[in-house]
Design a protein around this motif. Structure first.
Motif, PDB file in Angstrom:
ATOM      1  N   LEU A  57       8.900  -3.440  -0.021  1.00  8.79           N
ATOM      2  CA  LEU A  57       9.676  -2.468  -0.789  1.00  8.79           C
ATOM      3  C   LEU A  57       9.478  -2.679  -2.290  1.00  8.79           C
ATOM      4  CD1 LEU A  57      13.047  -2.407   1.206  1.00  8.79           C
ATOM      5  CD2 LEU A  57      11.117  -0.842   1.382  1.00  8.79           C
ATOM      6  N   LEU A  58       9.487  -3.933  -2.723  1.00  8.94           N
ATOM      7  CA  LEU A  58       9.289  -4.219  -4.143  1.00  8.94           C
ATOM      8  C   LEU A  58       7.897  -3.800  -4.603  1.00  8.94           C
ATOM      9  CD1 LEU A  58      11.012  -7.725  -4.440  1.00  8.94           C
ATOM     10  CD2 LEU A  58      11.893  -5.511  -5.200  1.00  8.94           C
ATOM     11  N   VAL A  59       6.900  -4.010  -3.754  1.00 12.58           N
ATOM     12  CA  VAL A  59       5.538  -3.608  -4.100  1.00 12.58           C
ATOM     13  C   VAL A  59       5.453  -2.088  -4.227  1.00 12.58           C
ATOM     14  CG1 VAL A  59       3.173  -3.481  -3.242  1.00 12.58           C
ATOM     15  CG2 VAL A  59       4.412  -5.638  -3.142  1.00 12.58           C
ATOM     16  N   VAL A  60       6.087  -1.355  -3.302  1.00 11.42           N
ATOM     17  CA  VAL A  60       6.048   0.108  -3.327  1.00 11.42           C
ATOM     18  C   VAL A  60       6.657   0.644  -4.618  1.00 11.42           C
ATOM     19  CG1 VAL A  60       7.018   2.169  -2.252  1.00 11.42           C
ATOM     20  CG2 VAL A  60       5.978   0.405  -0.830  1.00 11.42           C
ATOM     21  N   VAL A  61       7.855   0.154  -4.961  1.00  8.96           N
ATOM     22  CA  VAL A  61       8.521   0.619  -6.182  1.00  8.96           C
ATOM     23  C   VAL A  61       7.758   0.157  -7.424  1.00  8.96           C
ATOM     24  CG1 VAL A  61      10.652   0.554  -7.520  1.00  8.96           C
ATOM     25  CG2 VAL A  61      10.754   0.677  -5.033  1.00  8.96           C
ATOM     26  N   GLY A  62       7.284  -1.094  -7.404  1.00 10.97           N
ATOM     27  CA  GLY A  62       6.558  -1.618  -8.556  1.00 10.97           C
ATOM     28  C   GLY A  62       5.286  -0.858  -8.848  1.00 10.97           C
ATOM     29  N   VAL A  63       4.522  -0.525  -7.812  1.00 10.65           N
ATOM     30  CA  VAL A  63       3.284   0.232  -8.005  1.00 10.65           C
ATOM     31  C   VAL A  63       3.589   1.625  -8.551  1.00 10.65           C
ATOM     32  CG1 VAL A  63       1.363   1.327  -6.791  1.00 10.65           C
ATOM     33  CG2 VAL A  63       1.946  -1.044  -6.302  1.00 10.65           C
ATOM     34  N   LEU A  88      -0.142   1.743   0.871  1.00 11.03           N
ATOM     35  CA  LEU A  88       1.269   1.396   0.741  1.00 11.03           C
ATOM     36  C   LEU A  88       2.121   1.972   1.857  1.00 11.03           C
ATOM     37  CD1 LEU A  88       1.739   1.941  -3.105  1.00 11.03           C
ATOM     38  CD2 LEU A  88       1.542  -0.227  -1.903  1.00 11.03           C
ATOM     39  N   TYR A  89       1.814   3.193   2.282  1.00  9.05           N
ATOM     40  CA  TYR A  89       2.715   3.890   3.187  1.00  9.05           C
ATOM     41  C   TYR A  89       2.187   4.007   4.609  1.00  9.05           C
ATOM     42  CZ  TYR A  89       5.258   5.157  -0.986  1.00  9.05           C
ATOM     43  OH  TYR A  89       5.988   5.103  -2.150  1.00  9.05           O
TER      44      TYR A  89
END
Length: 369
Positions: free
Chosen positions: A259-265, A319-320
């Motif tokens: 989740l952090l990677v998704v929002v961060g990217v 990512l998804y």
């Protein structure tokens, strides 16, 4: 006439313009009306953009085509499946516009007015649609966490169901189309600094404030709203993961990292681009940039930041889709099904060849490998 910039997909971003530099009470030669020559910025765009766009197209087409091929033939789609399919379609359509902008950056627009309008509108529509679909994916993940805990999903849960996914996706595309409509109506081919460019030119009746307002609406719907929705949804998903039993701590930490990677990217790729768009909108209204050097620097920053924003089309499949265990299962099933069909075709071909060469023997004609 008001010119609306699209950064940095066309060379309108780097056209020459008149400006007043270093206005003081003591007049000098620097105070006269001069021209800001941007040939060096055009040269930079002609080298930088085609390379970046080529990489984005190659990587993005491969990843999104795989996602589309895996999910397109599933009969019973979930909401997540539907959003990923539409996201892959929007990414592919957006990526298909990049070769046109690469050619435009290198040689100018030589493809005529109809294609200028179509490509400009397609770029805006699909870019906005990608961002809105990412917000829909986060809402679906939030609702999935609520269902896992057995809590009431409320009105949002009644809208985001498999029975209504077509209406939700249609609404997203409709909003994106409305934002792309000005590009479809007002894009034109103009000659600037000895080369043709494709850009949106508004009639004098539309004031600078209207143009800036459109830019701000794009920032709102294409960045701020998706960011706020993603942050709120994934924060609640993280809280739900935090309530998992202690023995599930490893899986919980892994999910939170995703989740952090998704929002961060999303923030890293989209924030710089939208910050530049806000600066452009304010400059078009209040004429903040009056120095040629600052204008050139802003042009280069715009080119780099939008190229960075476009890399999200390449990262979306990773990512998804690729990180999800369900997608990997679908890939394995598709590979097995494809392998089974290939083996059956080979068996039929071998059997046909064997039967043709031994047609005299009835006993061998029924033999199969």
């Amino acid at each position: 006439m008001a010119v609306r910039y699209r950064y940095p997909s066309t060379m309108d971003l780097v056209e020459d313009y008149d400006y007043y530099d270093n206005l003081t009470l003591n007049y000098s030669y620097e105070d006269y009306h001069t021209v800001c020559e941007k040939a060096d910025v055009r040269s930079f765009a002609g080298l930088f953009l085609p390379v970046v766009y080529s990489v984005c197209v190659a990587v993005g087409l491969a990843g999104n085509s795989l996602v589309l091929s895996v999910y397109a033939y599933r009969l019973r789609r979930t909401m997540m499946d539907a959003f990923l399919v539409h996201l892959a379609v929007a990414d592919l359509l957006l990526l298909l516009t990049l070769p046109f902008w690469a050619a435009d950056a290198a040689r100018g627009w030589e493809l005529g007015l109809p294609l200028c309008k179509l490509v400009s509108a397609c770029y805006t529509i699909n870019f906005t649609c990608c961002m809105l679909l990412l917000a829909c994916v986060s809402i679906d993940r939030y609702l999935a966490s609520i269902r896992a805990e057995g809590r009431n999903q409320g009105r949002l849960g009644r809208v985001f169901t498999r029975a209504h996914y077509g209406k939700v996706c249609l609404g997203v595309w409709a909003v994106a189309f409305l934002l792309g409509l000005p590009d479809l109506l007002f894009s034109t081919v103009s000659k600037t600094s000895g080369r043709r460019v494709c850009l949106a030119v508004y009639p004098p009746s539309l004031a600078q404030e209207v143009k800036a307002c459109l830019e701000m609406v794009e920032v709102l719907l294409g960045f701020l709203v998706p960011l706020l929705v993603m942050a709120w949804c994934y924060f609640n998903v993280g809280r739900a993961l935090g309530r998992l039993p202690v023995e599930s701590r490893g899986r919980r930490l892994s999910a939170i990292r995703v989740l952090l990677v998704v929002v961060g990217v999303f923030v890293v790729t989209q924030l710089p681009y939208n910050a530049v768009k806000i600066c452009r909108a304010m400059d078009s209204t209040y004429t903040l940039v009056t120095h040629c050097g600052v204008s050139k620097a802003l042009d280069r920053v715009a080119q780099v930041t939008e190229s960075l924003a476009l890399t999200h089309c390449c990262l979306n499949p990773l990512l998804y889709a690729f990180l999800g265990s369900s997608f990997r299962k679908h890939v394995l099933k598709a590979a097995k099904a494809f392998g089974g069909r290939t083996r059956r075709r080979e068996e039929q071909a071998v059997e046909m060849s064997f039967n043709n060469s031994h047609s005299a023997s009835q006993e061998t004609s029924a033999f199969s490998i």
